[in-house]
Design a protein around this motif. Structure first.
Motif, PDB file in Angstrom:
ATOM      1  N   ILE A  77      -7.734   0.743   1.358  1.00  0.00           N
ATOM      2  CA  ILE A  77      -8.397  -0.325   2.528  1.00  0.00           C
ATOM      3  C   ILE A  77      -9.790  -0.329   2.066  1.00  0.00           C
ATOM      4  O   ILE A  77     -10.661   0.596   1.972  1.00  0.00           O
ATOM      5  N   TYR A 102      -4.317   8.991   8.503  1.00  0.00           N
ATOM      6  CA  TYR A 102      -3.878   9.031   7.220  1.00  0.00           C
ATOM      7  C   TYR A 102      -4.824   9.953   6.247  1.00  0.00           C
ATOM      8  O   TYR A 102      -6.239   9.864   6.252  1.00  0.00           O
ATOM      9  N   ARG A 122     -12.586  -0.460   6.422  1.00  0.00           N
ATOM     10  CA  ARG A 122     -12.483   0.807   6.963  1.00  0.00           C
ATOM     11  C   ARG A 122     -13.703   1.515   7.776  1.00  0.00           C
ATOM     12  O   ARG A 122     -13.520   2.254   8.391  1.00  0.00           O
ATOM     13  N   SER A 130       0.910  -1.194   0.138  1.00  0.00           N
ATOM     14  CA  SER A 130      -0.033  -0.030  -0.107  1.00  0.00           C
ATOM     15  C   SER A 130       0.789   1.349  -0.167  1.00  0.00           C
ATOM     16  O   SER A 130       1.828   1.267   0.434  1.00  0.00           O
ATOM     17  N   ILE A 164      -0.033   3.882   1.747  1.00  0.00           N
ATOM     18  CA  ILE A 164       0.143   4.156   3.027  1.00  0.00           C
ATOM     19  C   ILE A 164       1.031   3.699   3.814  1.00  0.00           C
ATOM     20  O   ILE A 164       2.180   4.418   4.601  1.00  0.00           O
ATOM     21  N   TYR A 165       1.647   2.327   3.523  1.00  0.00           N
ATOM     22  CA  TYR A 165       2.882   1.837   4.094  1.00  0.00           C
ATOM     23  C   TYR A 165       4.136   2.449   3.449  1.00  0.00           C
ATOM     24  O   TYR A 165       4.968   2.809   4.229  1.00  0.00           O
ATOM     25  N   THR A 211      -7.199   6.857   2.627  1.00  0.00           N
ATOM     26  CA  THR A 211      -7.389   5.351   3.090  1.00  0.00           C
ATOM     27  C   THR A 211      -8.215   4.645   2.020  1.00  0.00           C
ATOM     28  O   THR A 211      -8.703   3.577   2.620  1.00  0.00           O
ATOM     29  N   ILE A 233      -0.940   0.270  12.231  1.00  0.00           N
ATOM     30  CA  ILE A 233      -1.114   0.855  10.975  1.00  0.00           C
ATOM     31  C   ILE A 233      -2.535   1.077  10.744  1.00  0.00           C
ATOM     32  O   ILE A 233      -3.395   1.935  10.250  1.00  0.00           O
ATOM     33  N   TYR A 234      -3.103  -0.172  10.957  1.00  0.00           N
ATOM     34  CA  TYR A 234      -4.559  -0.466  10.429  1.00  0.00           C
ATOM     35  C   TYR A 234      -5.440   0.571  11.452  1.00  0.00           C
ATOM     36  O   TYR A 234      -6.258   1.115  10.995  1.00  0.00           O
ATOM     37  N   ASN A 259      -8.407   7.746  10.957  1.00  0.00           N
ATOM     38  CA  ASN A 259      -8.534   8.885  10.099  1.00  0.00           C
ATOM     39  C   ASN A 259      -7.134   9.529  10.304  1.00  0.00           C
ATOM     40  O   ASN A 259      -7.115  10.823  10.159  1.00  0.00           O
ATOM     41  N   ALA A 299      -5.287   4.125  10.562  1.00  0.00           N
ATOM     42  CA  ALA A 299      -5.898   4.292   9.298  1.00  0.00           C
ATOM     43  C   ALA A 299      -7.660   4.420   9.575  1.00  0.00           C
ATOM     44  O   ALA A 299      -8.244   5.460   9.143  1.00  0.00           O
TER      45      ALA A 299
END
Length: 135
Positions: free
Chosen positions: A106, A100, A111, A25, A27-28, A103, A91-92, A98, A95
């Motif tokens: 996801i 990040y 989510r 991802s 995000i990662y 999202t 991380i999850y 909120n 996410a």
């Protein structure tokens, strides 16, 4: 529906709405190097969320105490798996709270978790080449 190839195995067919391909991802990637994660996160059967790590092999516990080197290797291996589970969970959770900007990677079903007290988290290590269940 997605099939996820990892460590010589195929996982799925999973609905994208239930998945977070955390390891690939954005995000990662934006978090920078050095943060270990699992392969993917999956929501299934209502309130179950799986954090799945796949490996081709693992150290055999029966050989753990044959040498100091094997003992250290065993501890490092399982310590790194634990670290992946913890980082992925953090991380999850960030996410879905909120933290990040984007999202959208996801799946909606992951989510939209609104009440974590009802969720059953499962941390699963799948090893392709272990000879038996005790290994």
């Amino acid at each position: 529906m997605s099939v996820i190839p990892e460590s010589g195995m195929n996982f799925g067919k999973y609905d994208e709405e239930d998945l977070f391909h955390i390891e690939t991802s954005e995000i990662y990637k934006k978090l920078g190097d050095g943060i270990p994660t699992v392969e993917f996160i999956l929501k299934y059967n209502g309130n179950n969320i799986v954090f799945l790590e796949a490996k081709k092999s693992c150290p055999n516990v029966a050989n753990k105490y044959e040498s100091k080197e094997k003992e250290l290797k065993f501890e490092e291996y399982y310590g790194s798996i634990t670290e992946k589970f913890i980082s992925s969970l953090q991380i999850y959770l960030a996410a879905i709270m909120n933290r990040y900007q984007d999202t959208s990677e996801i799946g909606d079903n992951l989510r939209s978790v609104s009440n974590m007290k009802d969720v059953k988290l499962k941390f699963i290590l799948v090893v392709k080449n272990a000879e038996d269940i005790t290994w």
